[in-house]
Design a protein around this motif. Structure first.
Motif, PDB file in Angstrom:
ATOM      1  N   UNK A 141      14.728  23.884  12.473  1.00  0.00           N
ATOM      2  CA  UNK A 141      14.963  25.100  11.340  1.00  0.00           C
ATOM      3  C   UNK A 141      14.188  24.847  10.152  1.00  0.00           C
ATOM      4  N   UNK A 142      13.997  25.937   9.504  1.00  0.00           N
ATOM      5  CA  UNK A 142      13.423  25.837   7.907  1.00  0.00           C
ATOM      6  C   UNK A 142      14.345  26.647   7.239  1.00  0.00           C
ATOM      7  N   UNK A 143      14.213  26.431   5.880  1.00  0.00           N
ATOM      8  CA  UNK A 143      15.167  27.186   4.972  1.00  0.00           C
ATOM      9  C   UNK A 143      14.349  28.532   4.334  1.00  0.00           C
ATOM     10  N   UNK A 144      14.960  29.702   4.284  1.00  0.00           N
ATOM     11  CA  UNK A 144      14.234  30.864   3.707  1.00  0.00           C
ATOM     12  C   UNK A 144      15.013  31.420   2.679  1.00  0.00           C
ATOM     13  N   UNK A 145      14.553  32.350   1.970  1.00  0.00           N
ATOM     14  CA  UNK A 145      15.239  33.135   1.222  1.00  0.00           C
ATOM     15  C   UNK A 145      14.947  34.641   1.125  1.00  0.00           C
ATOM     16  N   UNK A 146      15.620  35.452   0.662  1.00  0.00           N
ATOM     17  CA  UNK A 146      15.342  36.737   0.688  1.00  0.00           C
ATOM     18  C   UNK A 146      16.041  37.453  -0.435  1.00  0.00           C
ATOM     19  N   UNK A 147      15.716  38.573  -1.336  1.00  0.00           N
ATOM     20  CA  UNK A 147      16.558  39.017  -2.079  1.00  0.00           C
ATOM     21  C   UNK A 147      16.631  40.532  -2.153  1.00  0.00           C
ATOM     22  N   UNK A 148      17.850  41.121  -2.902  1.00  0.00           N
ATOM     23  CA  UNK A 148      18.052  42.461  -2.917  1.00  0.00           C
ATOM     24  C   UNK A 148      18.694  42.792  -4.158  1.00  0.00           C
ATOM     25  N   UNK A 149      18.623  44.111  -4.628  1.00  0.00           N
ATOM     26  CA  UNK A 149      19.202  44.676  -5.876  1.00  0.00           C
ATOM     27  C   UNK A 149      20.657  44.938  -5.390  1.00  0.00           C
TER      28      UNK A 149
END
Length: 368
Positions: A141-149
């Motif tokens: 596994x790897x670490x991810x990020x995503x963003x939202x208003x």
């Protein structure tokens, strides 16, 4: 490898369990509103009497795992993961912090698990850090990020945060996950605590994280570089249990717990244990204290919230992933949301909430 099956059909989800349709262990749910003294917990910890607050949706999706919470205005937002796929999103009125309704999933896809919600109030957004399993799904596994208003909740800008690099991040399986991100005011950096590697708990037939690491960045979305080249060392503190691994480490989210210039801060960690007397594994939440600015930690309240070891309990065997929040209705209390497992093999996982006195944080901070 549909539904995360490997070529041998031996495991099919991030816990390493088989996905089958046979009955799983049952548990009872409370009927009364209000708070009651928690079982198998430190003095000053109360359970919501109606726990668990969020239950698995089906026999094919038997896990509601690793809750992360943030207060946003007059609401509490929670994210969790399922057994196989997707990061779920829930919301509750801050005045009623145990009563959640489900919104649309925030992130879709097999092997998206163990989220942490970072609140970026200045930019009116939430960044979800999470663990993403690689094909064939449960072996790395790897670490991810995503963003939202905030309010729109459309997550974009998917960014890779971290991959396994060091030898102690590759034991068992190459995994990095269980993110906790915060701005370290003392260092002027974003800090990221994370779990790494894998250990098999054979009595429960589940895979769990083994080590903890620390990385930092100038920007919340990275790039992150490792602060430690060896795993974090946390003394056991359990008189009769051996430590098998560590799930996640998160600072308690109150100003009283923050790292200060004297190097002191307060966190919680879920620790995987083995009891040689019963030959059983488990997981217990411990309150930790640091005196060197977060580079090492010592248990202060070792048995903060543990498994009840009682058949029919929703948290019989493991108390796992968690997140804290200041109680919106009581300035002298904190809330801690966590998922727990109601047995070993063929069990389910569900989310509940406990309340504890802010004084426990102050006492941990002052511990000698």
């Amino acid at each position: 490898a549909q539904n995360g099956q490997n070529g041998h059909g031996q495991k099919s989800n991030y816990r390493g369990e088989e996905n089958h349709q046979k009955p799983r262990r049952q548990y009872s749910q409370g009927l009364e509103d209000g708070w009651v003294q928690a079982q198998a917990a430190a003095k000053g910890v109360d359970d919501w009497a109606k726990n668990p607050t969020i239950q698995p949706p089906s026999v094919l999706n038997w896990i509601v795992g690793d809750p992360t919470v943030q207060r946003i205005g007059d609401e509490i937002h929670m994210w969790t993961n399922g057994a196989l796929a997707n990061i779920q999103h829930y919301v509750a009125d801050a005045k009623d912090p145990t009563n959640f309704k489900q919104l649309n999933d925030s992130i879709s896809g097999f092997g998206t698990v163990r989220p942490y919600a970072y609140l970026d109030e200045a930019n009116n957004k939430v960044i979800l850090f999470y663990e993403k399993y690689e094909f064939p799904y449960i072996f790395a596994s790897k670490m991810m990020a995503a963003e939202a208003e905030i309010g729109k909740w459309e997550f974009t800008n998917y960014t890779k945060i971290l991959e396994s690099e060091l030898p102690w991040e590759k034991f068992g399986e190459k995994r990095v996950g269980n993110p906790f991100v915060f701005y370290n005011k003392v260092k002027g950096k974003y800090w990221l605590y994370y779990s790494a590697s894998m250990i098999k708990l054979t009595d429960a037939n589940v895979d769990e994280p083994m080590n903890l690491g620390l990385a930092e960045a100038d920007n919340v979305m990275g790039p992150y570089t490792r602060v430690l080249t060896e795993p974090l060392v946390i003394p056991s503190g359990f008189p009769e249990l051996f430590i098998k691994g560590h799930g996640s480490l998160k600072m308690v989210k109150s100003p009283e717990a923050d790292l200060t210039y004297d190097g002191v801060g307060v966190a919680v960690c879920n620790r995987l244990t083995f009891n040689p007397a019963t030959n059983q594994t488990g997981s217990t939440l411990s309150i930790l204290r640091t005196t060197d600015g977060g580079l090492s930690w010592q248990p202060v309240v070792t048995e903060f919230i543990g498994p009840t070891l009682k058949e029919g309990s929703w948290k019989e065997a493991f108390v796992y992933g968690f997140d804290t929040l200041m109680d919106p209705n009581d300035a002298s209390s904190m809330l801690i949301y966590y998922n727990a497992r109601n047995g070993w093999k063929d069990a389910t996982e569900q989310v509940g909430v406990s309340r504890f006195a802010l004084d426990m944080v102050l006492q941990a901070r002052a511990a000698c």
